[in-house]
Design an enzyme around this catalytic site. Structure first.
Site, PDB file in Angstrom:
ATOM      1  N   TRP A 104    -115.287  70.354  33.554  1.00 40.63           N
ATOM      2  CA  TRP A 104    -114.091  70.343  34.938  1.00 40.63           C
ATOM      3  C   TRP A 104    -114.645  71.746  35.798  1.00 40.63           C
ATOM      4  CZ3 TRP A 104    -112.672  66.282  35.224  1.00 40.63           C
ATOM      5  CH2 TRP A 104    -112.638  64.631  33.917  1.00 40.63           C
ATOM      6  N   ASP A 173    -107.048  75.662  35.935  1.00 39.28           N
ATOM      7  CA  ASP A 173    -106.919  74.778  35.845  1.00 39.28           C
ATOM      8  C   ASP A 173    -106.543  74.881  34.236  1.00 39.28           C
ATOM      9  OD1 ASP A 173    -107.254  72.772  34.855  1.00 39.28           O
ATOM     10  OD2 ASP A 173    -109.356  71.645  35.637  1.00 39.28           O
ATOM     11  N   LYS A 197    -101.950  65.267  30.288  1.00 37.24           N
ATOM     12  CA  LYS A 197    -102.615  66.290  28.695  1.00 37.24           C
ATOM     13  C   LYS A 197    -101.312  66.824  27.687  1.00 37.24           C
ATOM     14  CE  LYS A 197    -106.866  65.888  30.253  1.00 37.24           C
ATOM     15  NZ  LYS A 197    -107.613  66.134  31.857  1.00 37.24           N
TER      16      LYS A 197
HETATM   17  C1  LIG Z   1    -108.422  65.476  32.511  1.00 38.67           C
HETATM   18  C2  LIG Z   1    -108.794  67.120  33.993  1.00 38.67           C
HETATM   19  C3  LIG Z   1    -108.789  67.223  34.720  1.00 38.67           C
HETATM   20  C4  LIG Z   1    -109.031  66.406  35.446  1.00 38.67           C
HETATM   21  O1  LIG Z   1    -108.055  65.597  35.591  1.00 38.67           O
HETATM   22  P1  LIG Z   1    -107.126  64.403  36.737  1.00 38.67           P
HETATM   23  O2  LIG Z   1    -105.965  64.392  36.827  1.00 38.67           O
HETATM   24  O3  LIG Z   1    -108.043  62.975  36.120  1.00 38.67           O
HETATM   25  O4  LIG Z   1    -108.092  64.813  38.288  1.00 38.67           O
HETATM   26  C5  LIG Z   1    -109.095  68.316  35.260  1.00 38.67           C
HETATM   27  N1  LIG Z   1    -109.444  69.689  34.439  1.00 38.67           N
HETATM   28  C6  LIG Z   1    -109.320  69.813  33.688  1.00 38.67           C
HETATM   29  C7  LIG Z   1    -109.675  70.695  32.335  1.00 38.67           C
HETATM   30  C8  LIG Z   1    -109.036  68.721  32.363  1.00 38.67           C
HETATM   31  O5  LIG Z   1    -108.872  68.794  30.375  1.00 38.67           O
END
Ligand SMILES: *Cc1c(COP(=O)(O)O)cnc(C)c1O
Length: 362
Positions: A104, A173, A197
């Site tokens: 990511w 993030d 998540k």
């Molecule tokens: C799942 C995830 C993403 C991607 O998320 P989307 O909403 O599908 O764009 C980005 N960063 C992390 C840390 C993730 O776990």
């Protein structure tokens, strides 16, 4: 557990708290006596106003944000944030610093690079297949921001303590560990998380933006790519993902009122993770893939002695009512995602299954 529900270890979209699902079912046809479903009401109605304000206020309380931050809901997931962050927050003539800890982060870096920003990757754990969190890094005091990923969903690593960047705002993030533990929000210019998540269903990113960051937003950006558009209208410039925001508000209510806040949540999360890591550490059969001091409390990644055994493990687990244990397709192996909504009971069931599987196949 009724309704033949399994123990769900999916990485995302992931398990939601059962009481939240029940509350949704309970009021799905007639939201608080308005005679309509929550999916049928106007985003300009007083009902929805209360829902979005509730989600914002609960976020501020849970994370101790005070009045210095906006809480926004933006479609396009965490991946759109990879692109919006450099677009909105990179200062002219100043570099943007990134720490690369996995898939990511790599994607976030790419989005800054294709915008021709002055990207500096100041640390990376790619040399060891992203199995650890870097300890050495030098932040440029002149940087626009320092971007990092707090929890690496695929590799199963997590920052136990966040990086320090002096006066350079942190941008993080937190898709896979937001609301899993308390932290000091002050050093952060922006925090973002795809909802699917730890806080709700897919369809929105929560974006927590320190108010002074708005001064950076260039005037010539497309309206829907500017943070100011969302901040000025409480995320209601256009139709927001109403149902997603509604479920987020219920998950946050559950966190506040049933769990009792983030310190309690962290305690439970630590207890859950320890059950699995203790077993992995004692076993010759299961092998953790992340270095011990970098291990994630949210995504427990491990290997078995062979790929055949891993496939059998995942299949047998499902036969025993334990789902979602296959590792990410890019890395293989096994992964148990044990986000907030995954109960201690579920993790105990998984541990017992793992002990039994080793006994039979070890
Ligand atoms: C799942 C995830 C993403 C991607 O998320 P989307 O909403 O599908 O764009 C980005 N960063 C992390 C840390 C993730 O776990």
């Amino acid at each position: 557990m009724g309704e033949n529900r399994i123990y769900n270890f999916n990485a995302g979209p992931a398990a939601l708290p059962l009481p939240v699902l029940e509350e949704i079912r309970e009021e799905f046809l007639n939201y608080k006596g308005c005679g309509m479903s929550v999916t049928e009401i106007s985003h300009r109605s007083k009902w929805f106003d209360e829902i979005i304000n509730d989600a914002v206020e609960r976020t501020k309380r849970l994370l101790n944000l005070g009045d210095d931050f906006h809480v926004l809901f933006i479609q396009g997931g965490a991946s759109l944030q990879f692109c919006m962050i450099p677009m909105n927050l990179a200062l002219n003539g100043k570099p943007v610093d990134y720490i690369n800890t996995g898939t990511w982060s790599t994607k976030a870096i790419k989005e800054a690079q294709i915008q021709d920003k002055d990207v500096r990757v100041i640390a990376s754990s790619e040399d060891k297949n992203f199995s650890y969190i870097p300890k050495e890094y030098q932040v440029d005091p002149d940087a626009s921001y320092l971007h990092f990923t707090s929890n690496n969903t695929i590799k199963g690593t997590q920052w136990a303590r966040f990086p320090e960047a002096g006066n350079v705002p942190l941008v993080c993030d937190m898709s896979s560990d937001i609301m899993s533990r308390p932290f000091d929000p002050k050093p952060f210019g922006l925090i973002y998380a795809g909802a699917q998540k730890n806080i709700g269903p897919a369809g929105a990113a929560m974006v927590i933006l320190r108010k002074d960051m708005l001064e950076r937003v260039p005037g010539n950006l497309p309206t829907m790519l500017k943070y100011s558009t969302f901040a000025e209208k409480n995320s209601l410039f256009n139709t927001p993902p109403c149902f997603v925001i509604y479920v987020i508000s219920l998950v946050l209510k559950w966190l506040e009122e049933t769990i009792g806040g983030l310190a309690k949540m962290e305690q439970i999360n630590k207890e859950k993770a320890a059950l699995l890591y203790d077993l992995i550490d004692q076993s010759e059969f299961y092998r953790g893939t992340a270095e011990k001091d970098s291990r994630s409390l949210m995504n427990v990644t491990f290997r078995l002695p062979s790929e055949d055994l891993e496939a059998r493990f995942v299949a047998d687990a499902l036969d025993n009512g334990l789902g979602g244990l296959k590792g990410h397709r890019s890395v293989g192996g096994c992964r148990a995602s044990i986000y907030n909504a995954c109960t201690l009971e579920a993790v105990k069931a998984l541990r017992d299954f793992m002990v039994e599987f080793e006994r039979k196949n070890g």
